[in-house]
Design a protein around this motif. Structure first.
Motif, PDB file in Angstrom:
ATOM      1  N   ARG A 146     -55.664  48.422  57.840  1.00 48.65           N
ATOM      2  CA  ARG A 146     -55.666  48.649  56.390  1.00 48.65           C
ATOM      3  C   ARG A 146     -57.061  48.403  55.802  1.00 48.65           C
ATOM      4  O   ARG A 146     -57.519  49.167  54.954  1.00 48.65           O
ATOM      5  CB  ARG A 146     -54.638  47.755  55.693  1.00 48.65           C
TER       6      ARG A 146
ATOM      7  N   LEU B 108     -59.266  51.296  56.734  1.00 49.43           N
ATOM      8  CA  LEU B 108     -58.934  52.447  55.893  1.00 49.43           C
ATOM      9  C   LEU B 108     -59.611  52.312  54.522  1.00 49.43           C
ATOM     10  O   LEU B 108     -60.180  53.279  54.007  1.00 49.43           O
ATOM     11  CB  LEU B 108     -57.417  52.572  55.738  1.00 49.43           C
ATOM     12  N   LYS B 109     -59.566  51.130  53.953  1.00 43.78           N
ATOM     13  CA  LYS B 109     -60.222  50.878  52.663  1.00 43.78           C
ATOM     14  C   LYS B 109     -61.728  51.138  52.781  1.00 43.78           C
ATOM     15  O   LYS B 109     -62.329  51.757  51.900  1.00 43.78           O
ATOM     16  CB  LYS B 109     -59.954  49.438  52.223  1.00 43.78           C
ATOM     17  N   TYR B 110     -62.328  50.679  53.854  1.00 39.31           N
ATOM     18  CA  TYR B 110     -63.753  50.911  54.117  1.00 39.31           C
ATOM     19  C   TYR B 110     -64.053  52.406  54.165  1.00 39.31           C
ATOM     20  O   TYR B 110     -65.000  52.887  53.538  1.00 39.31           O
ATOM     21  CB  TYR B 110     -64.131  50.216  55.431  1.00 39.31           C
ATOM     22  N   ARG B 111     -63.261  53.154  54.919  1.00 37.08           N
ATOM     23  CA  ARG B 111     -63.489  54.601  55.050  1.00 37.08           C
ATOM     24  C   ARG B 111     -63.284  55.315  53.709  1.00 37.08           C
ATOM     25  O   ARG B 111     -64.057  56.201  53.356  1.00 37.08           O
ATOM     26  CB  ARG B 111     -62.557  55.194  56.115  1.00 37.08           C
ATOM     27  N   ARG B 112     -62.264  54.923  52.969  1.00 38.75           N
ATOM     28  CA  ARG B 112     -62.002  55.550  51.661  1.00 38.75           C
ATOM     29  C   ARG B 112     -63.098  55.230  50.654  1.00 38.75           C
ATOM     30  O   ARG B 112     -63.307  55.983  49.713  1.00 38.75           O
ATOM     31  CB  ARG B 112     -60.643  55.119  51.130  1.00 38.75           C
ATOM     32  N   ALA B 113     -63.793  54.113  50.854  1.00 37.56           N
ATOM     33  CA  ALA B 113     -64.898  53.737  49.965  1.00 37.56           C
ATOM     34  C   ALA B 113     -66.200  54.419  50.374  1.00 37.56           C
ATOM     35  O   ALA B 113     -67.251  54.132  49.810  1.00 37.56           O
ATOM     36  CB  ALA B 113     -65.068  52.221  49.959  1.00 37.56           C
TER      37      ALA B 113
END
Length: 136
Positions: A80, A83-88
């Motif tokens: 999770r 995923l937050k890192y990639r979405r940012a």
């Protein structure tokens, strides 16, 4: 428990000219107040430094570092956070190990001895970090 990041152990095992003294000093100091451990991700990263499992295990035992399994909750949290890192907008793909380490410390409620603090502070702000720059 205090998780010891890969960079600290590589400093020690390879006698890094810039960081070995600091890392050895921190391992000694932290061992006085915490059991020291690593997880399978750190173990895998360290395997690049050694010729055999036996050699790696002997070196870890010699400095009093245990290998701890990762609970599924930590594995889930790592995914999770990544995923937050990639979405940012994070584009690096070789950073997933840091998310496993940070998530493991978060789920255990323990700290991390590390020289790489930025990603841990960003994605696991409640995890206590022991770094050359001190605590927040």
């Amino acid at each position: 428990m205090l998780l010891v990041d890969t960079n600290i152990l590589v400093d020690v095992f390879e006698d890094d000219p810039l960081w070995a003294d600091w890392s050895v000093g921190q391992l000694r100091a932290q061992a006085q107040v915490h059991p020291l451990g690593i997880n399978p991700v750190i173990y895998a990263e360290l395997s690049l430094t050694f010729a055999s499992v036996r050699e790696l295990d002997e070196n870890l035992e010699g400095i009093g570092v245990s290998v701890e399994e990762m609970p599924r909750a930590a594995l889930f949290l790592a995914g999770r956070a990544f995923l937050k890192y990639r979405r940012a907008g994070g584009t690096r793909t070789n950073v997933l190990a840091d998310f496993f380490i940070g998530a493991h410390a978060s789920v255990l409620g323990c700290g991390i001895l590390t020289r790489d603090e930025a990603r841990y502070r960003s994605y696991f702000p409640r995890v206590h970090l022991v770094t050359p720059h001190g605590a927040p």
